[in-house]
Design a protein around this motif. Structure first.
Motif, PDB file in Angstrom:
ATOM      1  N   UNK A 160     -12.961  13.901  -7.073  1.00 32.68           N
ATOM      2  CA  UNK A 160     -12.387  13.412  -5.828  1.00 32.68           C
ATOM      3  C   UNK A 160     -13.398  13.505  -4.707  1.00 32.68           C
ATOM      4  N   UNK A 161     -12.882  13.560  -3.483  1.00 34.03           N
ATOM      5  CA  UNK A 161     -13.769  13.623  -2.320  1.00 34.03           C
ATOM      6  C   UNK A 161     -13.120  14.440  -1.213  1.00 34.03           C
ATOM      7  N   UNK A 162     -13.970  15.089  -0.446  1.00 34.18           N
ATOM      8  CA  UNK A 162     -13.555  15.785   0.767  1.00 34.18           C
ATOM      9  C   UNK A 162     -14.037  14.921   1.923  1.00 34.18           C
ATOM     10  N   UNK A 163     -13.110  14.503   2.779  1.00 31.01           N
ATOM     11  CA  UNK A 163     -13.433  13.581   3.862  1.00 31.01           C
ATOM     12  C   UNK A 163     -13.058  14.237   5.188  1.00 31.01           C
ATOM     13  N   UNK A 164     -14.005  14.230   6.126  1.00 33.58           N
ATOM     14  CA  UNK A 164     -13.721  14.775   7.458  1.00 33.58           C
ATOM     15  C   UNK A 164     -13.818  13.660   8.496  1.00 33.58           C
ATOM     16  N   UNK A 165     -13.025  13.784   9.550  1.00 29.25           N
ATOM     17  CA  UNK A 165     -12.931  12.760  10.590  1.00 29.25           C
ATOM     18  C   UNK A 165     -13.064  13.423  11.962  1.00 29.25           C
TER      19      UNK A 165
END
Length: 181
Positions: A160-165
């Protein structure tokens, strides 16, 4: 002459053949079901039963930047409160949804395959500083700086992925005011 015994006296305890057959089928079905269930439960990784433990989730909710944990199918496994606010939804309403279902906007013509989380999952590359917008009725359009990194298993496969905004809407509006002056 041939003589038959009455059916009610068959068996040592007076149990008829249909009762014996039903008992055999139920017992066999129970044993087969238990063996199947045992086999299935052996293949379940208890660490994956809950993607993010409650104590970690509570910590991630204190972070002011938005955060998503995506699975390899780009479904939201966890959204912190900051991202939920940016998206105008509750964190529980985001869980299980595909990230592509959200209202993403961009000034440049980009395809959904170019989004940073897609690149992180497909290519295993970290993507930094990607500018993207999200739009919803409650907060309007928000300009976000998106960073995404792959989540790899012990064997190196991407899970999966870790996404920050980072919300850059205020910075963008202040820059626009400076240009007007």
């Amino acid at each position: 002459e041939i003589q038959f015994r009455p059916q009610s006296t068959m068996g040592s305890w007076g149990i008829g053949p249909f009762v014996l057959l039903a008992g055999y089928v139920m017992t066999t079905g129970f044993v087969i079901g238990m063996l199947y269930l045992r086999t299935v439960l052996r293949h379940i990784d208890p660490r994956q039963a809950k993607v993010v433990p409650d104590r970690v989730r509570a910590t991630l909710n204190t972070i002011t930047e938005g955060l998503l944990v995506l699975d390899k199918d780009q479904r939201i496994a966890m959204a912190n409160d900051a991202f939920a606010k940016m998206a105008g939804l509750e964190p529980a309403a985001l869980t299980g949804r595909k990230i592509s279902e959200l209202s993403w906007v961009s000034d440049a013509e980009i395809s959904p395959q170019d989004y940073p989380w897609v690149q992180a999952i497909l290519d295993g590359k970290t993507e930094l500083g990607f500018i993207l917008g999200i739009e919803n009725e409650s907060t309007g359009k928000r300009t976000l700086s998106v960073n995404s990194t792959p989540i790899n298993a012990d064997d190196g496969t991407c899970k999966g992925a870790l996404v920050t905004f980072d919300d850059m809407t205020q910075i963008e509006s202040k820059n626009a005011e400076l240009v007007k002056i």
